[in-house]
Design a protein around this motif. Structure first.
Motif, PDB file in Angstrom:
ATOM      1  N   MET B   1     -14.450  18.177   0.146  1.00  0.00           N
ATOM      2  CA  MET B   1     -13.663  17.797   1.307  1.00  0.00           C
ATOM      3  C   MET B   1     -12.322  18.506   1.299  1.00  0.00           C
ATOM      4  O   MET B   1     -11.840  18.913   0.261  1.00  0.00           O
ATOM      5  N   THR B   2     -11.742  18.592   2.433  1.00  0.00           N
ATOM      6  CA  THR B   2     -10.483  19.324   2.485  1.00  0.00           C
ATOM      7  C   THR B   2      -9.325  18.428   2.084  1.00  0.00           C
ATOM      8  O   THR B   2      -9.394  17.217   2.151  1.00  0.00           O
ATOM      9  N   LEU B   3      -8.267  19.054   1.683  1.00  0.00           N
ATOM     10  CA  LEU B   3      -7.064  18.328   1.321  1.00  0.00           C
ATOM     11  C   LEU B   3      -6.234  18.077   2.565  1.00  0.00           C
ATOM     12  O   LEU B   3      -6.041  18.973   3.380  1.00  0.00           O
ATOM     13  N   LYS B   4      -5.757  16.864   2.680  1.00  0.00           N
ATOM     14  CA  LYS B   4      -4.837  16.560   3.760  1.00  0.00           C
ATOM     15  C   LYS B   4      -3.460  17.080   3.314  1.00  0.00           C
ATOM     16  O   LYS B   4      -3.169  17.110   2.125  1.00  0.00           O
ATOM     17  N   ASN B   5      -2.643  17.468   4.250  1.00  0.00           N
ATOM     18  CA  ASN B   5      -1.322  17.928   3.858  1.00  0.00           C
ATOM     19  C   ASN B   5      -0.507  16.794   3.251  1.00  0.00           C
ATOM     20  O   ASN B   5      -0.595  15.660   3.690  1.00  0.00           O
ATOM     21  N   THR B  37      -8.519  14.030 -12.845  1.00  0.00           N
ATOM     22  CA  THR B  37      -9.620  13.560 -12.013  1.00  0.00           C
ATOM     23  C   THR B  37      -9.168  12.514 -11.006  1.00  0.00           C
ATOM     24  O   THR B  37      -9.668  12.463  -9.898  1.00  0.00           O
ATOM     25  N   LYS B  46     -10.878  11.157  -1.190  1.00  0.00           N
ATOM     26  CA  LYS B  46     -10.278  10.041  -0.442  1.00  0.00           C
ATOM     27  C   LYS B  46     -10.847   8.704  -0.907  1.00  0.00           C
ATOM     28  O   LYS B  46     -11.366   7.917  -0.123  1.00  0.00           O
ATOM     29  N   ARG B 125     -13.187   3.328 -14.086  1.00  0.00           N
ATOM     30  CA  ARG B 125     -14.393   4.143 -13.904  1.00  0.00           C
ATOM     31  C   ARG B 125     -15.469   3.267 -13.284  1.00  0.00           C
ATOM     32  O   ARG B 125     -15.850   2.241 -13.835  1.00  0.00           O
ATOM     33  N   TRP B 127     -18.688   4.135 -10.161  1.00  0.00           N
ATOM     34  CA  TRP B 127     -19.034   5.076  -9.084  1.00  0.00           C
ATOM     35  C   TRP B 127     -18.947   4.445  -7.714  1.00  0.00           C
ATOM     36  O   TRP B 127     -18.900   5.160  -6.714  1.00  0.00           O
ATOM     37  N   TYR B 128     -18.904   3.149  -7.646  1.00  0.00           N
ATOM     38  CA  TYR B 128     -18.695   2.529  -6.333  1.00  0.00           C
ATOM     39  C   TYR B 128     -17.211   2.629  -5.968  1.00  0.00           C
ATOM     40  O   TYR B 128     -16.857   2.925  -4.841  1.00  0.00           O
ATOM     41  N   PRO B 132     -16.545   8.360  -2.170  1.00  0.00           N
ATOM     42  CA  PRO B 132     -15.584   8.906  -1.201  1.00  0.00           C
ATOM     43  C   PRO B 132     -15.454   8.024   0.032  1.00  0.00           C
ATOM     44  O   PRO B 132     -16.372   7.284   0.379  1.00  0.00           O
ATOM     45  N   ASP B 133     -14.313   8.146   0.681  1.00  0.00           N
ATOM     46  CA  ASP B 133     -14.057   7.431   1.928  1.00  0.00           C
ATOM     47  C   ASP B 133     -14.262   5.922   1.807  1.00  0.00           C
ATOM     48  O   ASP B 133     -14.649   5.263   2.759  1.00  0.00           O
ATOM     49  N   GLN B 135     -16.529   4.083   0.727  1.00  0.00           N
ATOM     50  CA  GLN B 135     -17.822   3.699   1.307  1.00  0.00           C
ATOM     51  C   GLN B 135     -18.231   2.266   0.980  1.00  0.00           C
ATOM     52  O   GLN B 135     -18.950   1.644   1.729  1.00  0.00           O
ATOM     53  N   PHE B 136     -17.833   1.783  -0.186  1.00  0.00           N
ATOM     54  CA  PHE B 136     -18.350   0.477  -0.598  1.00  0.00           C
ATOM     55  C   PHE B 136     -17.344  -0.669  -0.456  1.00  0.00           C
ATOM     56  O   PHE B 136     -17.642  -1.782  -0.812  1.00  0.00           O
ATOM     57  N   TYR B 155     -23.287   1.760 -16.487  1.00  0.00           N
ATOM     58  CA  TYR B 155     -22.156   2.085 -17.356  1.00  0.00           C
ATOM     59  C   TYR B 155     -21.016   1.073 -17.216  1.00  0.00           C
ATOM     60  O   TYR B 155     -19.903   1.325 -17.639  1.00  0.00           O
TER      61      TYR B 155
END
Lengths: 794, 783
Positions: B1-5, B37, B46, B125, B127-128, B132-133, B135-136, B155
């Motif tokens: 994804m792109t970086l926001k300024n 990270t 994001k 740590r 993964w939820y 990104p965004d 989601q969960f 994990y």
């Protein structure tokens, strides 16, 4: 320690150990990949495209409101599934790439499963491309605007597991193609039972010993570094309409054909350009390319060049075809196999792509070669739609999946018979045109056993010595018939090359193929230098262009498989004969002599009648018109059946029975190449293949959230590719035992370096701990569960 | 994804950070983030709900990169890189586990950049969490559910979770009842404490346990495992317990002997009035409740049928409130004049008069229809109505269902319920509709009243017309009909239950009314009339009992604030501040049956509660080591023990306040006889975060363990120190037997989730190795 391979016959350039021709350029960062070729500085009026992706595993768009997104600063154009450009577009499939030959829409390989719409209203997996695509002045604006598109979704029930998807009542993913998610029988792959030789049932009743087992292959991704990218510049001037596409697809002619047919443009109005590609591994054979079409349509609408690029996260959108295999073998006490039966269920994911290629095509060929001496064989396969990411080819088409079960039941049978599996293999497997034991198979197995120390290290399963209190070691191997020999490339069609010899005797080689990192470019240049050695030149005097452009006259040799490493060289050898004739004629003309009397040796024009006297060819040419000498030659691959080269892998592992951690201590990888075209490159392939194979065996898998169907590890921290620290000692061994019919008689080896690694490791784990685990990747939790040290679901 | 300024500032001192943060206080949220990270995840994937606008780079602060030793021990600057720690001869010699841990992080490139300070400030740590965004919508990011709890948790924590946000049940409850906390007390067998917690937000649990729709259950995350926890039954059980133990020395419903001077009048004895009365009386206020009807309880006593809420129980509830000193003045309607008097006699008035009016139907002969509210009230008043053979009830809400079922129970042979809505759109709760159908009520959905049929001045039936839709495009009530479809229903009585209205005869000019409701401030329940508060159905329109209770609770807080600046009644606290250290909570994943009311064991049911909380882990390699070495963390504000530094909050793993930055780590010189070890279990030999890690400091004295420190990483939301094992080891020899018992002890507190059971085996394996690793030391000592 391994030794350099021993060539069958000495050659000047072919087979050598040397740096690859693009090594310096790549290592020093000077290579221009597609992203470099399509920078904003080169195309100042360029727009960036982004496509809407489904947040649901299975859903349909009920309605969409793009008004807010349209107002977002920087947004130029938004097109949706309702726009006529998309609504009228024909459905497509992965088959449009076909992989090997250039084909028309009607002749697409998997024309029966045209299940993909370019920008449809239905999403078949989480992150599927649906509904809307937009172009904006910056990538950031495009991404922000996407979030402003308001979509009313009809969220549909989803299914991830192929066995669940086959049950009555499961959500149906492509009702227009199949009512029960099972792919219908197809004309290419044939019926569900696609091999039925002899009588398997009779064969099993005639046997003394029967073993059966299963194996499961999960999604692993190609992890190409070079994310999908294209720039489309559609000049709409009615007098001079033209579409130019710059991409990192490895099939330029096929792309041109597809774009031409899907967008109804004559071929000469479509120009496709590719250069170096940073990794492929079969990704280009998946159906993940509708982006070419929507980027083109956006360019047409906006009248500006439009660029589309996958993010790193999106680079996970392709994967190997996962398959669940059941296998059964019957044999007599002496080890003669009487009957074999295999059944597979493949998880196609959301779209069929080349599913049936993996499930049927590869095993069919194996039944004709490695299994040719088995009297009774039956194979059946089912490709099943689910709401996972569409799965396809990855460094091989179904061979890895088949080897996982094949190496499994062979190992089981040997154990039950009390035989060494090497002896069992040599007794039974060969190919249609030869007798057992097969020379190539014998060579890879004997050499591998010697290199690993098979005799010394092998012990009864789970009964070896214990190290550091809890660690156990074991050895295993697996083998497989190689493919991509010349006769196996029948479908490829014409291979075209051109050679231009300049007046100064330097050479411009035209062997169009998109170099994806396999080293086929170096093979070509070495092949060319070898063939033109009469000119007294070396590889340094030969130029080769990395840019493949459909506006030049020759068709590209599609980099779909590793066969390109020798296919073009075979044609170059013919072209060299042709050019030698032309050169002699030209020299005769200039020297005003009889061509029949002349020869060219070591760059010198020699008059046969006056031995000892010679003139440098260069000097002769400089007396003439200074026009270069050009030949272009097209040739189809030689289909003469020559036998089958074999590949094998031997592994030694150490399993910590307290923690379930598996450390591979040694891998031996053996490829019978026919002829080694470029030794450094081939060994590079062998070593790289082990990283990939080990990843599939032990660490790599795409993990989904079962409640939502969303993938959880589309990143390089949680998707675990082995690191340098995980790699054991690897002995890459190249052999030249079998030989094909051509000048070199080589075969492609890239795919074959991965094929046997997982099974070799799994058999070694079994030898170490005495419990079989067949569901890859073998993570610690699976080992602990198999050992009874933990309970609970995995 | 792109970086926001974003803006980027490289600071030259840590004070600069504190100043910037102080300046921005309240206006922006600031977070200390590990640079590698974590920052990339925040900027590119994001993973936080918001992308930062400003990044302050701390790496440019000079003088914070050092390793030195003095009398106190080792001092390490926060910007010391992991590579420097791993290479330092001093650290390797005397603080070897620190060097080992530093060397195990990431890859060489990461270690060359990453700092000690950054490593210990890593985000959890999971993964939820890192999807990104957002989601969960996980609990650390404004959500109310942990997707990992029942999802892929291979994990994740094996030693419980931490509550970083209100679980879905609590956030859904209009009364914000602390369900998870009282369940925890019930599991612990402490019904008294559980009841106390419950009463904090709900003074009438015996009532709500029977009549509340329990939206909490509909959001219960256990549903995806087997069935939602029967919160209603636990609540009912506790409610009965409260009434049993209302009085006495440790009475649950007690008011102080010494009363405050302030008198408060409450008009209406329904749930809102009773709730306010309870909290006010408990705080010492003198409370008088007025009601026009002969019995107290409002809707609880009159409109809710006895089969749902036994009336003797309502009386018991009222009696308990009376015992607190609350005065009930019944059969006393309050009109304009009375309200004026109340305003004079009392310091504050709370209007909780409910919604008792029956909404009418604009149709010919509507005077022949019976009001549903009257129908239900009359039953309780002992005026059982005369019902004919056929009864038709008009309406699709809960009251309509109550009316229909009551009519059935009173002996009507044929009861039909007709409503405009389709079955799935009916406002009544699905379970109640189900109950009504079970009892034989006929249901006619998507039919609207068209014409009353009459014969001889008496109702004989009704003609209905097909309703094609109820709401218009904007979701407003605007029914449309298909006149071509009609049907006639025979009925000797037609009862109207299409909604209630308020009755506001008492309202004076000072009281602002809008659309038939008293206008109040949502938070304070204050009306436009000074000292007059209002709440419940009279301000919201018909709603549930728990809504009314919550309004009463808010009014009590507000009245206390009005009269005594909030001295006596505490507002309901929202989520505790993110910097507080949180307790690990347990849960049970064993599939089980949801308990039915008749065979009910509260403790068993409470064990079904998953105690929804975050099960992400703190996977810092250095965190457990610092705790094992008794390190001190010095920040720009304070010095605290490493053990107190780590905490789980929203998007944080530390107790650092905004603007607070780690300055230095101090580690006391270890005893020369102790052996440090850091073991890390992970999938790959590089890059990976630990799946289980163990930092141990073990000492063997005269062949026996002494002063052991055992801290595990990545097995819990916080570094997990095994004090039980440490205590057990004290005085034991380093033998196989000792190791076996230690391993057993490590398993005792484990709360395994669905897929992470294997981690316990790894914990045991690492522990065994650490214990047996000391055998060597003993042998050396002996020789």
């Amino acid at each position: 320690m391994k030794k350099p391979y021993e060539p069958r016959k000495p050659r000047k350039y072919i087979g050598g150990y040397r740096p690859r021709i693009d090594g310096y350029e790549k290592a020093s960062g000077q290579v221009k990949y597609v992203d470099d070729l399509t920078l904003k500085s080169r195309y100042p009026d360029m727009l960036y495209a982004k496509v809407l992706r489904s947040p649901h595993a299975h859903a349909r768009i009920k309605s969409m409101d793009i008004s807010k997104a349209e107002k977002h600063p920087g947004v130029h154009t938004i097109l949706t599934y309702k726009d006529p450009e998309f609504a009228s577009l024909k459905p497509t499939s992965a088959g449009w790439t076909d992989g090997v030959d250039t084909v028309s829409y009607e002749r697409m390989m998997w024309r029966h499963f045209k299940d993909r719409r370019v920008l449809g209203e239905k999403a078949c997996w989480a992150t599927d491309e649906v509904g809307a695509v937009l172009a904006a002045e910056t990538e950031e604006a495009a991404e922000e605007a996407l979030k402003l598109i308001e979509v009313q979704w009809e969220v549909l029930p989803f299914v991830l597991d192929p066995l669940e998807a086959m049950k009555p009542g499961a959500p149906v993913i492509h009702p227009e193609i199949t009512a029960n998610n099972v792919l219908p029988k197809d004309a290419v792959g044939g019926s569900d039972v696609f091999v039925n030789k002899g009588n398997v049932e009779q064969g099993f009743s005639d046997s003394d010993v029967i073993v059966e087992g299963t194996s499961v292959h999960h999604n692993a991704t190609q992890a190409s570094l070079d994310n999908w990218c294209c720039l489309v510049d559609w000049k709409v001037d009615p007098k001079d309409e033209k579409v130019t596409v710059i991409s990192n697809s490895y099939e330029t002619d096929q792309s041109r054909m597809h774009i031409s047919q899907m967008l109804a443009l004559p071929l000469h109005k479509v120009r496709v350009i590719s250069s170096y590609v940073g990794g492929q591994f079969g990704r280009g054979d998946t159906g993940d390319q509708p982006f070419f079409l929507f980027t083109a349509i956006l360019s047409k609408r906006t009248g500006r060049p439009v660029k589309f690029k996958h993010t790193r996260r999106e680079s996970f959108h392709d994967s190997r075809q996962p398959a669940i295999y059941f296998g059964k073998i019957g044999a007599r006490k002496d080890g003669t196999i009487t009957s074999m039966y295999f059944k597979s269920v493949g998880n196609s994911g959301a779209y069929a792509d080349h599913t049936m290629f993996a499930l049927k095509f590869a095993p069919t060929e194996i039944s004709e070669v490695a299994l040719a001496h088995i009297p009774n064989i039956k194979m059946e396969s089912y490709g099943v739609y689910t709401n996972k990411l569409p799965a396809c080819m990855m460094r091989g088409v179904g061979n890895s999946q088949f080897n996982l079960i094949f190496g499994h039941v062979v190992d089981m049978l040997a154990e039950k018979l009390g035989m060494d599996p090497i002896e069992l293999a040599l007794k039974n497997f060969g190919h249609e045109w030869g007798s057992v034991p097969d020379k190539s198979l014998t060579a890879v197995l004997r050499k591998g056993a010697e290199q690993l120390g098979w005799e010394q290290k092998r012990h009864k399963p789970g009964e070896g010595p214990v190290f550091e209190g809890s660690k156990r070691r074991g050895v295993g191997f697996s083998f497989h018939p190689a493919w991509h020999a010349e006769w196996q490339e029948e479908r490829r069609g014409l291979i075209q090359v051109g050679i231009t010899v300049n007046p100064d005797c330097t050479v411009m080689l035209e062997a169009p193929t998109v170099e994806t990192g396999t080293g086929s470019n170096t093979c070509n240049v070495l092949g060319c230098a070898e063939a033109l050695s009469f000119l007294g030149i070396g590889p340094e005097q030969i130029s080769w262009s990395s840019v493949v452009d459909t506006e030049t006259s020759l068709k590209d040799c599609v980099q779909t498989d590793s066969a390109v490493a020798y296919l073009q060289s075979e044609v170059i050898a013919h072209a060299a004969d042709e050019i030698k004739k032309s050169l002699i004629e030209k020299a005769a003309q200039i020297l005003k002599m009889n061509a029949a009397d002349l020869d060219i040796q070591q760059g010198q024009v020699v008059n046969r009648k006056t031995p000892g006297q010679s003139t440098p060819l260069k000097d002769v040419f400089f007396k003439g018109d200074l026009a270069p000498v050009v030949v272009k030659v097209g040739k189809t691959p030689n289909t003469e059946r020559t036998g089958v080269p074999y590949i094998a892998n031997f592994a030694e592992v150490e399993v910590d029975t307290d923690t379930g951690h598996t450390q591979v201590l040694k891998l031996v990888v053996l490829n019978d190449c026919g002829t080694v075209m470029f030794a450094s490159g081939a060994e590079g392939q062998q070593i790289g293949g082990q990283v990939m194979g080990l990843g599939e065996a032990l660490t790599e898998e795409i993990i989904y959230d079962e409640a939502t169907g969303l993938p959880l590890n589309f990143n390089w921290i949680d998707y675990k590719i082995p690191t340098m620290a995980d790699m054991p000692d690897i002995d890459p061994i190249l052999l030249e035992i079998w030989k094909g019919a051509g000048e070199y008689g080589a075969c492609g080896i890239g795919e074959g370096t991965v094929t046997c690694t997982p099974r070799a490791v799994l058999n070694a784990i079994y030898n170490a701990i005495g419990v079989r685990i067949n569901d890859i990747p073998i993570k610690p939790e699976k080992v602990l569960q198999a050992l009874g040290k933990t309970r609970g679901q995995l | 994804m792109t970086l926001k300024n974003f803006r980027h500032i490289s600071v030259k001192s840590l004070d600069q950070v504190s100043k910037m943060s102080a300046k921005a206080k309240g206006k922006i949220r600031s977070n200390l983030i590990a640079g590698g990270t974590d920052l990339l995840g925040v900027l590119k994937d994001k993973i936080h709900p918001a992308v930062p606008d400003l990044i302050i780079d701390l790496k440019t602060v000079p003088g914070l990169n050092y390793i030195r030793e003095d009398k106190k021990g080792l001092k390490i600057g926060t910007l010391t890189t992991l590579a420097e720690l791993a290479k330092s001869e001093l650290v390797r010699q005397k603080y070897s586990s620190l060097a080992e841990a530093a060397r195990s992080v990431g890859s060489p490139q990461i270690r060359n950049m990453a700092t000690l300070g950054g490593n210990i400030c890593q985000e959890p740590r999971c993964w939820y969490y890192r999807a990104p965004d957002n989601q969960f919508h996980c609990m650390r990011k404004g959500g109310h559910k942990c997707a990992a709890l029942l999802g892929d948790n291979r994990y994740h924590s094996i030693y419980g979770g931490v509550q970083t946000a209100k679980p879905a049940c609590i956030s859904t409850c209009p009364g914000h009842v602390e369900i998870a906390s009282y369940m925890e007390q019930v599991r612990a067998g402490d019904l008294y404490a559980a009841s106390q917690l419950l009463l904090e937000n709900n003074p009438l649990p015996a009532m709500t346990g029977r009549v509340c729709p329990h939206t909490c259950e509909s959001r219960c995350n256990r549903e995806s495992l087997d069935a939602p926890v029967s919160i209603r039954n636990v609540e009912r059980f506790l409610g009965d317990y409260v009434l049993e133990h209302a009085t006495g020395a440790k009475g649950l419903m007690k008011a102080p002997h010494k009363k405050l001077r302030d008198k408060v009048a409450i008009v209406g004895s329904g749930p809102a009035g009773l709730s306010a009365a309870f909290y006010l009386a408990r705080a010492g206020y003198q409370v008088t409740v007025f009601d026009r009807l002969p019995k107290a309880g409002g809707m609880l006593a009159y409109s809710i049928p006895a089969y749902r809420l036994p009336k003797d129980l309502v009386e018991k509830q009222i009696a308990a409130l009376k015992k607190m000193g609350i005065q009930f003045v019944l059969k006393t309607p309050v009109g304009k004049k009375e309200l004026k008097d109340l305003k004079k006699k009392f310091k504050a008035v709370f209007l909780a008069t409910g919604a008792w009016g029956q909404r009418g139907l604009k149709i010919d002969k509507s005077e022949l229809l019976v009001s549903g509210m009257d129908f239900l009230t009359n039953i309780q008043l002992g005026k059982a109505p005369v019902l004919g053979e056929h009864v038709l009830v008009i309406g699709g809400g809960n009251v309509a269902i109550d009316v229909a079922m009551s009519a059935k129970r009173l002996g009507a042979r044929n009861v039909t319920l007709a409503c405009l809505e389709a079955r799935e759109q009916m406002p009544a709760f699905p379970e109640e509709i189900q109950d009504a159908l079970k009892e034989g009520v006929n249901l006619l959905t998507s039919w609207g009243p068209h014409q009353i049929l009459e014969s001889g001045g008496k109702v004989s039936g009704m003609e209905l017309v097909r309703c094609t839709s109820v709401l218009d495009q904007n979701g407003s009530f605007h029914p449309t009909f298909d006149p071509a479809q009609k049907k006639s229903i025979e009925a000797s009585q037609i009862i109207l239950a299409i909604g209630q209205t308020t009755e506001l005869e008492f309202a004076d000019a000072a009281l602002k009314i809008s659309r038939g409701l008293i206008t109040v401030d949502d938070m304070t329940m204050a009306t436009t009339s000074k000292g007059v508060f209002a709440g419940g159905d009279v301000t919201s329109g018909p709603a549930t009992v728990i809504h009314a209770i919550a309004a009463g609770r808010r009014a009590a807080v507000s009245i206390d604030k009005y009269l005594n600046k909030g001295k006596y009644i505490q507002a309901i606290t929202e989520i505790a501040s993110s910097s507080s250290k949180r307790k690990l909570v347990e849960r049970s994943f064993k599939k089980s049956q949801r308990a039915a009311a008749d065979s009910f064991d509260a403790e068993t049911e409470a064990h079904r509660c998953l105690n929804c909380s975050c099960v992400a882990v703190n996977a810092s390699d250095l965190a457990p080591v610092l705790i094992s070495l008794n390190a001190l963390i010095k920040t720009t504000e304070r010095t605290l023990a490493a053990e107190d530094f780590f905490a789980a909050g929203e998007a944080t793993c530390t107790t650092l306040a905004p603007g607070e930055v780690v300055r230095e780590i101090e580690i006391p010189a270890p005893s020369s006889q102790s052996t440090q070890k850091y073991s890390k279990f992970r999938i790959r030999n590089a890059i990976d975060f630990p799946i289980v890690s163990l930092a141990s400091v073990l000492k063997v004295h005269n062949g026996k363990f002494k002063d052991s420190r055992i801290v595990f990483g990545a097995v819990a939301p916080l570094p997990y120190r095994m004090k039980g094992v440490e205590k057990f080891l004290d005085g034991k020899p380093a033998t196989e037997e000792t190791a076996a018992v230690a391993m057993e002890l490590a398993g005792k507190d484990a709360q395994l989730l669905g897929r992470n059971a294997f981690k316990l085996q790894i914990v045991r394996a690492l522990l065994k190795r650490a214990v047996l690793g000391m055998t060597k030391n003993i042998n050396t000592q002996n020789s």
